[in-house]
Design an enzyme around this catalytic site. Structure first.
Site, PDB file in Angstrom:
ATOM      1  N   HIS A 159       0.818  -1.231   0.000  1.00  0.00           N
ATOM      2  CA  HIS A 159       0.000   0.000   0.000  1.00  0.00           C
ATOM      3  C   HIS A 159       0.844   1.271   0.000  1.00  0.00           C
ATOM      4  O   HIS A 159       0.305   2.365  -0.188  1.00  0.00           O
ATOM      5  CB  HIS A 159      -0.932   0.030   1.222  1.00  0.00           C
ATOM      6  CG  HIS A 159      -2.003  -1.007   1.197  1.00  0.00           C
ATOM      7  ND1 HIS A 159      -2.943  -1.099   0.192  1.00  0.00           N
ATOM      8  CD2 HIS A 159      -2.290  -2.031   2.060  1.00  0.00           C
ATOM      9  CE1 HIS A 159      -3.760  -2.111   0.431  1.00  0.00           C
ATOM     10  NE2 HIS A 159      -3.384  -2.703   1.549  1.00  0.00           N
ATOM     11  N   ASP A 195      -2.458 -10.416  -2.593  1.00  0.00           N
ATOM     12  CA  ASP A 195      -3.063  -9.983  -1.325  1.00  0.00           C
ATOM     13  C   ASP A 195      -4.546  -9.661  -1.573  1.00  0.00           C
ATOM     14  O   ASP A 195      -4.935  -9.276  -2.673  1.00  0.00           O
ATOM     15  CB  ASP A 195      -2.319  -8.737  -0.817  1.00  0.00           C
ATOM     16  CG  ASP A 195      -2.741  -8.295   0.565  1.00  0.00           C
ATOM     17  OD1 ASP A 195      -2.039  -8.635   1.530  1.00  0.00           O
ATOM     18  OD2 ASP A 195      -3.783  -7.596   0.683  1.00  0.00           O
ATOM     19  N   HIS A 197      -6.185  -7.147  -0.624  1.00  0.00           N
ATOM     20  CA  HIS A 197      -6.374  -5.724  -0.926  1.00  0.00           C
ATOM     21  C   HIS A 197      -5.585  -5.321  -2.174  1.00  0.00           C
ATOM     22  O   HIS A 197      -4.518  -5.870  -2.439  1.00  0.00           O
ATOM     23  CB  HIS A 197      -5.901  -4.875   0.261  1.00  0.00           C
ATOM     24  CG  HIS A 197      -6.557  -5.226   1.564  1.00  0.00           C
ATOM     25  ND1 HIS A 197      -5.999  -6.134   2.444  1.00  0.00           N
ATOM     26  CD2 HIS A 197      -7.718  -4.809   2.123  1.00  0.00           C
ATOM     27  CE1 HIS A 197      -6.791  -6.243   3.505  1.00  0.00           C
ATOM     28  NE2 HIS A 197      -7.845  -5.463   3.329  1.00  0.00           N
TER      29      HIS A 197
HETATM   30  C1  SP5 Z   1      -1.097  -5.200   3.851  1.00  0.00           C
HETATM   31  C2  SP5 Z   1      -2.577  -5.220   4.112  1.00  0.00           C
HETATM   32  O1  SP5 Z   1      -3.204  -6.269   4.009  1.00  0.00           O
HETATM   33  N1  SP5 Z   1      -3.150  -4.089   4.513  1.00  0.00           N
HETATM   34  C3  SP5 Z   1      -4.535  -4.038   4.746  1.00  0.00           C
HETATM   35  C4  SP5 Z   1      -4.974  -2.743   5.359  1.00  0.00           C
HETATM   36  C5  SP5 Z   1      -6.443  -2.770   5.642  1.00  0.00           C
HETATM   37  N2  SP5 Z   1      -6.803  -1.795   6.605  1.00  0.00           N
HETATM   38  C6  SP5 Z   1      -8.194  -1.472   6.645  1.00  0.00           C
HETATM   39  C7  SP5 Z   1      -8.959  -2.562   7.296  1.00  0.00           C
HETATM   40  C8  SP5 Z   1     -10.437  -2.286   7.226  1.00  0.00           C
HETATM   41  C9  SP5 Z   1     -11.123  -3.477   7.777  1.00  0.00           C
HETATM   42  N3  SP5 Z   1     -12.523  -3.426   7.642  1.00  0.00           N
HETATM   43  C10 SP5 Z   1     -13.084  -4.386   8.543  1.00  0.00           C
HETATM   44  C11 SP5 Z   1     -14.359  -4.929   8.050  1.00  0.00           C
HETATM   45  C12 SP5 Z   1     -14.689  -6.114   8.923  1.00  0.00           C
HETATM   46  N4  SP5 Z   1     -15.902  -6.716   8.474  1.00  0.00           N
HETATM   47 ZN    ZN Z   2      -4.187  -7.146   2.483  1.00  0.00          ZN
END
Ligand code: SP5
Ligand code: ZN
Length: 342
Positions: A159, A195, A197
């Site tokens: 990211h 990944d 994301h």
């Molecule tokens: C490296 C990596 O995987 N980074 C991910 C960063 C995500 N951060 C935001 C997480 C938002 C989570 N939302 C939770 C929803 C639960 N149902």
């Molecule tokens: Zn991730």
């Protein structure tokens, strides 16, 4: 295959991340890398060694030097204000506002970040620099002729862009490794990001280049973090047009859906004529991951590993996300064993 592990990763140990409207213990925690290391050791994947120290040159080949200086100094500037707790930004530019770098600590935290889920602590810079060195050490082994290497990077990197952090990432380990391979004998490099994301930082860093292909399979940004990038119509710009492939999938994707995206990714990589592969390996696509919504099972990671091995290219695997503490190690080992054909 060789495994590179940096014990100093434990120095990135934030107290809180802002998640679901609450300040909670970060899901990106030291136990993650420790459990992967333990599983990799128990499975006899290969020799585990600590990273060599590289200077800042290979880092500033993909990051803004002023941003790197910010990361290296921000904790001291934060504590000079009498603050002993994690550094987090409060606000970001809105539409119509201007991207002019502020002078103050708080202004610069805002300027150089895109979320409040990524705490900076006393040991952050040391851990982050060690994570980049972990990537560079693996890349060096591959450049020197190894078939593969696994860099157990923590904190993760995909990211982080040229001049901003977020999503638990500060320096983009995969981008740094990919650039290292470009500078050390490989004309065409692909970064394949699996990944959960979207790897927004990696995409942005190479968006206008035709020598590094970025391919990402990830949750649709209409449904998932980082929300504002990662759509299928982002294909690159300038001479990079056609050298970025996003394969967003809707929440709930299981192997039947995921495997089709993988086939499209492999076809693109073959068509590109890649000479080396960097894998951004996140195992947050797992069915029981606490922050994600795909449905991959442990055996599926072995299939992904085997599929990537079948590309028959020098391969550098870099750890990204994955937050199901009791399963990360098992899933990474499944991937690595699948890659090795065991
Ligand atoms: C490296 C990596 O995987 N980074 C991910 C960063 C995500 N951060 C935001 C997480 C938002 C989570 N939302 C939770 C929803 C639960 N149902
Ligand atoms: Zn991730």
């Amino acid at each position: 295959m060789d495994v590179i592990y940096n014990p100093d990763h434990v120095l990135q140990n934030g107290k809180v991340e802002l998640i679901n409207g609450k300040l909670e213990p970060p899901v990106e925690c030291p136990q993650r890398a420790d459990s992967v290391l333990e599983a990799v050791r128990n499975a006899g994947i290969g020799q585990v060694s600590e990273p060599e120290k590289f200077g800042l040159d290979p880092i500033v080949s993909v990051h803004d030097p002023d941003y790197v200086d910010f990361l290296a100094t921000i904790w001291d500037r934060w504590t000079e204000k009498g603050r002993s707790w994690d550094a987090l930004p409060l606000n970001w530019v809105g539409r119509g506002m201007r991207h002019i770098k502020p002078e103050t600590v708080d202004g610069q935290l805002s300027y150089y970040s895109f979320d409040a889920g990524t705490p900076i602590t006393a040991g952050t810079w040391k851990a982050v620099k060690g994570s980049a060195d972990t990537a560079l050490t693996g890349a060096k082994r591959v450049a020197n002729g190894a078939r593969s290497a696994f860099s157990l990077c923590r904190p993760p990197g995909h990211h982080a862009s040229r001049d901003y952090y977020g999503g638990y990432c500060f320096l983009n380990n995969a981008a740094i490794a990919g650039q290292y391979l470009r500078d050390n004998g490989f004309g065409r490099v692909v970064i394949l990001d699996v990944d959960y994301h979207h790897g927004n930082g990696t995409q942005s860093i190479f968006y206008d280049r035709d020598d590094v292909l970025f391919v990402s399979i990830h949750a649709d940004p209409l449904q998932e973090f980082p929300f504002f990038i990662g759509h299928a119509d982002e294909t690159g710009e300038g001479k990079g047009k056609g050298y970025n492939l996003n394969l967003p999938l809707r929440r709930g994707a299981d192997w039947s859906v995921y495997s089709k995206a993988l086939e499209a990714a492999y076809a693109k990589i073959r068509d590109f004529g890649a000479e080396a592969v960097v894998v951004s390996l996140g195992v947050d696509t797992y069915e029981a991951d606490p922050i994600s919504h795909f449905k991959l099972k442990t055996d599926d990671y072995a299939r992904i590993g085997a599929g990537i091995a079948a590309l028959d290219l020098p391969t550098h695997i870099i750890m990204e996300g994955g937050y199901a503490l009791d399963a990360i190690g098992r899933n990474v080992v499944a991937f690595l064993n699948g890659f090795e054909g065991r």
